[in-house]
Write a protein that holds these residues in place. Structure first.
Motif, PDB file in Angstrom:
ATOM      1  N   ASP A  99     -38.392 -50.356  63.919  1.00  0.00           N
ATOM      2  CA  ASP A  99     -37.759 -49.556  62.866  1.00  0.00           C
ATOM      3  C   ASP A  99     -36.316 -49.260  63.272  1.00  0.00           C
ATOM      4  O   ASP A  99     -36.065 -48.542  64.245  1.00  0.00           O
ATOM      5  N   SER A 100     -35.385 -49.798  62.526  1.00  0.00           N
ATOM      6  CA  SER A 100     -33.967 -49.698  62.889  1.00  0.00           C
ATOM      7  C   SER A 100     -33.398 -48.294  62.713  1.00  0.00           C
ATOM      8  O   SER A 100     -32.280 -48.021  63.170  1.00  0.00           O
ATOM      9  N   ARG A 101     -34.140 -47.402  62.069  1.00  0.00           N
ATOM     10  CA  ARG A 101     -33.648 -46.032  61.922  1.00  0.00           C
ATOM     11  C   ARG A 101     -33.699 -45.265  63.239  1.00  0.00           C
ATOM     12  O   ARG A 101     -33.040 -44.239  63.385  1.00  0.00           O
ATOM     13  N   ILE A 102     -34.476 -45.755  64.197  1.00  0.00           N
ATOM     14  CA  ILE A 102     -34.619 -45.060  65.469  1.00  0.00           C
ATOM     15  C   ILE A 102     -33.509 -45.507  66.423  1.00  0.00           C
ATOM     16  O   ILE A 102     -33.356 -46.695  66.706  1.00  0.00           O
ATOM     17  N   ARG A 103     -32.749 -44.538  66.909  1.00  0.00           N
ATOM     18  CA  ARG A 103     -31.683 -44.803  67.873  1.00  0.00           C
ATOM     19  C   ARG A 103     -31.984 -44.042  69.155  1.00  0.00           C
ATOM     20  O   ARG A 103     -32.257 -42.841  69.125  1.00  0.00           O
ATOM     21  N   LEU A 104     -31.912 -44.740  70.273  1.00  0.00           N
ATOM     22  CA  LEU A 104     -32.138 -44.119  71.575  1.00  0.00           C
ATOM     23  C   LEU A 104     -30.824 -43.997  72.316  1.00  0.00           C
ATOM     24  O   LEU A 104     -30.092 -44.977  72.472  1.00  0.00           O
ATOM     25  N   ILE A 105     -30.529 -42.787  72.781  1.00  0.00           N
ATOM     26  CA  ILE A 105     -29.353 -42.536  73.613  1.00  0.00           C
ATOM     27  C   ILE A 105     -29.857 -42.043  74.968  1.00  0.00           C
ATOM     28  O   ILE A 105     -30.598 -41.058  75.037  1.00  0.00           O
ATOM     29  N   GLN A 106     -29.485 -42.722  76.033  1.00  0.00           N
ATOM     30  CA  GLN A 106     -29.945 -42.346  77.369  1.00  0.00           C
ATOM     31  C   GLN A 106     -28.853 -41.625  78.142  1.00  0.00           C
ATOM     32  O   GLN A 106     -27.686 -42.035  78.133  1.00  0.00           O
ATOM     33  N   THR A 107     -29.243 -40.525  78.786  1.00  0.00           N
ATOM     34  CA  THR A 107     -28.331 -39.778  79.645  1.00  0.00           C
ATOM     35  C   THR A 107     -28.966 -39.667  81.023  1.00  0.00           C
ATOM     36  O   THR A 107     -30.129 -40.001  81.220  1.00  0.00           O
ATOM     37  N   THR A 108     -28.209 -39.182  81.982  1.00  0.00           N
ATOM     38  CA  THR A 108     -28.725 -39.101  83.351  1.00  0.00           C
ATOM     39  C   THR A 108     -29.395 -37.774  83.653  1.00  0.00           C
ATOM     40  O   THR A 108     -29.975 -37.614  84.722  1.00  0.00           O
ATOM     41  N   GLY A 109     -29.349 -36.822  82.732  1.00  0.00           N
ATOM     42  CA  GLY A 109     -29.990 -35.537  83.031  1.00  0.00           C
ATOM     43  C   GLY A 109     -29.670 -34.442  82.050  1.00  0.00           C
ATOM     44  O   GLY A 109     -29.590 -33.267  82.442  1.00  0.00           O
ATOM     45  N   ALA A 110     -29.522 -34.777  80.780  1.00  0.00           N
ATOM     46  CA  ALA A 110     -29.191 -33.761  79.789  1.00  0.00           C
ATOM     47  C   ALA A 110     -30.356 -32.793  79.599  1.00  0.00           C
ATOM     48  O   ALA A 110     -31.505 -33.206  79.441  1.00  0.00           O
ATOM     49  N   LEU A 111     -30.069 -31.511  79.626  1.00  0.00           N
ATOM     50  CA  LEU A 111     -31.044 -30.495  79.287  1.00  0.00           C
ATOM     51  C   LEU A 111     -31.270 -30.507  77.775  1.00  0.00           C
ATOM     52  O   LEU A 111     -30.499 -31.141  77.039  1.00  0.00           O
ATOM     53  N   PRO A 112     -32.323 -29.821  77.275  1.00  0.00           N
ATOM     54  CA  PRO A 112     -32.613 -29.930  75.835  1.00  0.00           C
ATOM     55  C   PRO A 112     -31.436 -29.615  74.922  1.00  0.00           C
ATOM     56  O   PRO A 112     -31.163 -30.357  73.963  1.00  0.00           O
ATOM     57  N   GLY A 113     -30.715 -28.519  75.192  1.00  0.00           N
ATOM     58  CA  GLY A 113     -29.571 -28.183  74.352  1.00  0.00           C
ATOM     59  C   GLY A 113     -28.467 -29.217  74.447  1.00  0.00           C
ATOM     60  O   GLY A 113     -27.851 -29.592  73.432  1.00  0.00           O
ATOM     61  N   GLU A 114     -28.218 -29.688  75.666  1.00  0.00           N
ATOM     62  CA  GLU A 114     -27.193 -30.720  75.842  1.00  0.00           C
ATOM     63  C   GLU A 114     -27.599 -32.000  75.127  1.00  0.00           C
ATOM     64  O   GLU A 114     -26.760 -32.695  74.538  1.00  0.00           O
ATOM     65  N   GLY A 115     -28.898 -32.336  75.169  1.00  0.00           N
ATOM     66  CA  GLY A 115     -29.382 -33.512  74.454  1.00  0.00           C
ATOM     67  C   GLY A 115     -29.158 -33.384  72.961  1.00  0.00           C
ATOM     68  O   GLY A 115     -28.754 -34.339  72.288  1.00  0.00           O
ATOM     69  N   ARG A 116     -29.421 -32.199  72.418  1.00  0.00           N
ATOM     70  CA  ARG A 116     -29.171 -31.989  70.989  1.00  0.00           C
ATOM     71  C   ARG A 116     -27.675 -32.125  70.680  1.00  0.00           C
ATOM     72  O   ARG A 116     -27.303 -32.703  69.652  1.00  0.00           O
ATOM     73  N   ASN A 117     -26.839 -31.585  71.555  1.00  0.00           N
ATOM     74  CA  ASN A 117     -25.389 -31.708  71.336  1.00  0.00           C
ATOM     75  C   ASN A 117     -24.951 -33.171  71.322  1.00  0.00           C
ATOM     76  O   ASN A 117     -24.153 -33.588  70.467  1.00  0.00           O
ATOM     77  N   VAL A 118     -25.473 -33.947  72.262  1.00  0.00           N
ATOM     78  CA  VAL A 118     -25.147 -35.378  72.305  1.00  0.00           C
ATOM     79  C   VAL A 118     -25.612 -36.050  71.021  1.00  0.00           C
ATOM     80  O   VAL A 118     -24.890 -36.845  70.405  1.00  0.00           O
TER      81      VAL A 118
END
Length: 282
Positions: free
Chosen positions: A58-77
């Protein structure tokens, strides 16, 4: 405003046991999101591989990988990378009702001046332990405009990107980042609506060990976030008088220990009776 184009943002880390259920419920929505942005905070299990398998289908799903984002930081990204200006938030460890996004969008589609919509959540109580846990620490629903809802809850929310921008995004904490963010929204001049029909089902800790680890983590990170007055001070005020009676039990008579014990039993029974009615438990 008409039909909204929505980006759903999900921060994850080491969620191999829950991510498939969340993605299945997102893809089964009556009103499907235009985009699902998943931000991984450095998973060490199969979480990323599972997401990649779904993304290939499903092309609507996008994965962004970080090295250690906390939940809030992940939402910001995720918000920063989102293609659309209306953002829905949810989390791993959650399953969505099939009408969740449809019901979240309705208040803003009916009234373009609405900035934020909060939906409802239900704890998953599939065992005697989780029923007891829900009675112990899950809030009972409250009355809002004639309907009962547990809100605000960040994992069942929708907002315009401009709201996130004006409050400065989520702070970089492991816990309480959602509460701090929502408190900033409450202080702002935003129009907030509620959608009781936008239901998410939240998995609470299934046993004593998992419950202790979760609350120990929350406690430590709440202190790091400078929010002791919102939790720890209240606990201290509750147990401080009990310590006095226990001291009297040591120096005078063991019967003094019965006072806080009786008070605790009364508090538990009163809370359980009130919540049983609200939760529909027998």
């Amino acid at each position: 405003m008409g039909r909204l184009d929505v980006s759903v943002i999900v921060p994850v880390r080491d969620e191999k046991g829950t991510i498939a259920a969340l993605l299945d419920s997102l893809l089964a929505q009556n009103r499907c999101p235009e985009e699902i942005v998943i931000v991984d905070g450095g998973s060490r299990d199969r979480t990323v591989k599972i997401i990649e398998e779904y993304a290939r289908k499903d092309s609507r799903i996008r994965l962004i990988q970080t090295t250690g984002a906390l939940p809030g930081e992940g939402r910001n990204v995720g918000v920063g990378k989102a293609a659309h200006n209306v953002i829905a938030f949810t989390d791993a460890g959650i399953r969505l009702d099939s009408r969740w996004l449809e019901k979240l969008c309705e208040p803003m589609e009916w009234d373009p001046s609405v900035d934020v919509v909060y939906g409802h959540y239900q704890p998953i109580t599939d065992s005697f332990f989780t029923e007891c846990a829900a009675l112990a620490y899950v809030a009972a629903p409250t009355e809002r405009r004639g309907e009962r809802i547990r809100a605000p809850f960040i994992a069942s929310s929708l907002m315009k990107r401009a709201v996130w921008e004006r409050v400065g995004g989520f702070p970089p904490f492991r816990a309480s980042e959602d509460l701090i963010f929502m408190e900033a929204i409450a202080r702002g001049n935003f129009k907030i609506a509620y959608a009781p029909g936008a239901v998410v089902y939240w998995e609470i800790a299934p046993d004593w060990g998992a419950t202790f680890r979760r609350f120990a983590s929350y406690s430590r990170h709440n202190l790091l976030a400078g929010r002791a007055r919102h939790w720890h001070y209240g606990v201290a005020r509750m147990y401080g008088p009990a310590a006095v009676f226990f001291a009297l039990a040591v120096v005078h008579s063991p019967l003094w220990a019965m006072v806080p014990f009786i008070g605790l039993i009364g508090r538990v029974l009163n809370t359980a009776r009130r919540k049983c009615r609200a939760f529909g438990f027998q």
